[in-house]
Design an enzyme around this catalytic site. Structure first.
Site, PDB file in Angstrom:
ATOM      1  NE  ARG A  90      -5.448  14.579  14.436  1.00  0.00           N
ATOM      2  CZ  ARG A  90      -5.648  14.960  16.318  1.00  0.00           C
ATOM      3  NH1 ARG A  90      -5.740  13.518  16.682  1.00  0.00           N
ATOM      4  NH2 ARG A  90      -4.810  15.714  17.182  1.00  0.00           N
ATOM      5  CE1 TYR A 115       0.037  -3.497  -3.267  1.00  0.00           C
ATOM      6  CE2 TYR A 115       0.354  -2.811  -0.957  1.00  0.00           C
ATOM      7  CZ  TYR A 115       0.885  -1.961  -1.608  1.00  0.00           C
ATOM      8  OH  TYR A 115       0.434  -1.167  -1.620  1.00  0.00           O
ATOM      9  CE  LYS A 144      -4.831  -0.894  -5.035  1.00  0.00           C
ATOM     10  NZ  LYS A 144      -3.747  -1.947  -4.028  1.00  0.00           N
ATOM     11  CG  ASP A 160      -5.699  -7.212   1.026  1.00  0.00           C
ATOM     12  OD1 ASP A 160      -6.674  -7.106   1.349  1.00  0.00           O
ATOM     13  OD2 ASP A 160      -4.508  -7.154   1.512  1.00  0.00           O
TER      14      ASP A 160
HETATM   15  C1  PLP Z   1      -3.425  -1.990  -2.694  1.00  0.00           C
HETATM   16  C2  PLP Z   1      -2.953  -3.098  -1.714  1.00  0.00           C
HETATM   17  C3  PLP Z   1      -3.074  -2.867  -0.617  1.00  0.00           C
HETATM   18  C4  PLP Z   1      -2.592  -1.196   0.111  1.00  0.00           C
HETATM   19  O1  PLP Z   1      -3.619  -0.582  -0.103  1.00  0.00           O
HETATM   20  P1  PLP Z   1      -3.077   0.817  -0.155  1.00  0.00           P
HETATM   21  O2  PLP Z   1      -4.872   1.873  -0.526  1.00  0.00           O
HETATM   22  O3  PLP Z   1      -2.069   1.149  -1.869  1.00  0.00           O
HETATM   23  O4  PLP Z   1      -2.338   1.914   0.739  1.00  0.00           O
HETATM   24  C5  PLP Z   1      -3.264  -3.173   0.350  1.00  0.00           C
HETATM   25  N1  PLP Z   1      -3.512  -5.082  -0.030  1.00  0.00           N
HETATM   26  C6  PLP Z   1      -3.880  -5.041  -1.580  1.00  0.00           C
HETATM   27  C7  PLP Z   1      -4.426  -6.645  -1.861  1.00  0.00           C
HETATM   28  C8  PLP Z   1      -3.988  -4.552  -2.033  1.00  0.00           C
HETATM   29  O5  PLP Z   1      -3.992  -4.610  -3.697  1.00  0.00           O
END
Ligand code: PLP
Length: 371
Positions: free
Chosen positions: A45, A96, A192, A167
């Site tokens: 961990r 998001y 993504k 982000d």
């Molecule tokens: C999908 C997404 C997230 C969350 O990520 P996960 O991997 O699904 O937990 C955060 N920010 C943006 C802009 C996203 O498209």
């Protein structure tokens, strides 16, 4: 080798094991819950060599040091959980949905005050900065496609004594590098574009602040939001082709955005690459491209938009984004979507297929939506 490698090279070469005769050219998938005593890791961990390889590659792209997480939302939650009770977070009102739900939860429980702003309205954001502990920037926004003046906002936030997190999921480090612009944090849903194949869920945080990195590693260890070694390995494998995937997806997105602008079933296209888009000049001023997400508002309201999505044959009707396959969905099928996002807005994550095949399918589906 010089440290000045270009991103197209970094994605291929970073995070490799040290060279030795008959040594691995790819990192091993370290499937271990524990390690022989005497080292700095000790338990699974706390660390894992496959995570480290992936983190090294993301750091080479974003700058700073990187901590990987089990998901993008776990990474986002780790950032927010470091804020002391009573903190003020200024954030984009279009973000998001998971991020917005986390922020709403912090406000409802009284843990934080959240100031929602139009992140593309620089004056409005700056006016909200006094007393702000953390400015949380998503740009381009999901799914409004607004573009923030990130360089100006980071300077203003720093002058106001606020921390800044970006982000960077939509833009990727190929288009903008928040840490170079002075942000404290650049965050990814690795799920993504970085991983890029819609086959895993992971997140990451990069930062130039070693004390912050230490706190995030501790947060990961104690929340247990650790990635699986296989997911980390797959994500790094995905990063190897990030530059070519993104180049193709972005070219496809530009072409589709142009054609969609003239489509009789479309009321409005949101894509900062279009010269007519309200965010085009801003995006052009500091981003290296416009990304591969195109949002459209379909004539005939939410029912027509749903009909279009359900009528595609090649384009996948699903949520998420950033994979090799083109997929789309009407965002307001999620109750957590921001009320200011139009109900007929469809988000298209443009993939790397032949643009002619994508276009033919989208065109026939949109025509069916109007019947
Ligand atoms: C999908 C997404 C997230 C969350 O990520 P996960 O991997 O699904 O937990 C955060 N920010 C943006 C802009 C996203 O498209």
């Amino acid at each position: 080798m010089s440290k000045k490698l270009r991103p197209e090279t970094i994605v291929v070469s970073a995070g490799r094991p040290e060279v030795s005769p008959d040594g691995d050219i790819n990192p091993a998938i370290s499937m271990n819950s524990t390690f022989h005593a005497g080292g700095p890791i000790g338990y699974g961990r706390s660390g894992n060599s496959t995570w480290s390889a992936l983190e090294e590659a993301i750091s080479a792209l974003e700058g700073g040091q990187t901590v990987s997480f089990s998901s993008g939302i776990a990474a986002t939650n780790a950032v927010f959980s470091l804020l002391p009770r009573g903190s003020v977070i200024t954030a984009s009102k279009h973000s998001y949905t998971g991020t917005m739900s986390l922020l709403a939860g912090l406000a409802e429980s009284g843990r934080a005050e959240v100031r929602y702003v139009d992140i593309s309205d620089t004056k409005e954001v700056i006016a909200a900065l006094p007393g702000t502990n953390l400015l949380w920037i998503e740009s381009p926004t999901n799914p409004g496609m607004e573009v923030a003046d990130i360089p100006t906002l980071i300077k203003a936030a720093k002058a106001a004594g606020a921390g800044v997190g970006v982000d960077n999921t939509f833009a990727t480090p190929l288009l903008q590098k928040p840490l170079e612009l002075g942000a404290d944090i650049s965050l990814h849903s690795v799920t993504k574009y970085l991983a890029g194949h819609s086959d895993l869920i992971m997140g990451s945080i990069s930062s130039n602040d070693p004390a912050l990195i230490t706190r995030l590693i501790e947060s990961r260890r104690l929340s247990g939001a650790i990635p699986g070694p296989f997911e980390a390995w797959l994500a790094l494998r995905g990063i190897r082709t990030l530059a070519v995937r993104f180049e193709r997806a972005q070219a496809n997105a530009m072409e589709l955005a142009k054609r969609l602008s003239d489509h009789p079933a479309i009321e409005r296209v949101r894509y900062p690459g279009l010269p007519t888009d309200p965010h085009h000049e801003m995006a052009k001023s500091f981003m290296k491209g416009f990304g591969a997400i195109v949002c459209v508002e379909v004539k005939g309201g939410p029912d027509a938009a749903d009909k279009a999505c359900a009528s595609s044959e090649l384009v996948t009707y699903a949520t998420s984004l950033g994979g090799v396959e083109t997929l789309w969905e009407r965002r307001h099928r999620w109750s957590s979507e921001a009320p200011t996002i139009p109900y007929n807005l469809v988000r298209i994550s443009v993939g790397i297929e032949s643009v002619e095949d994508i276009w033919a399918d989208i065109d026939q589906a949109l025509r069916k939506s109007q019947a």
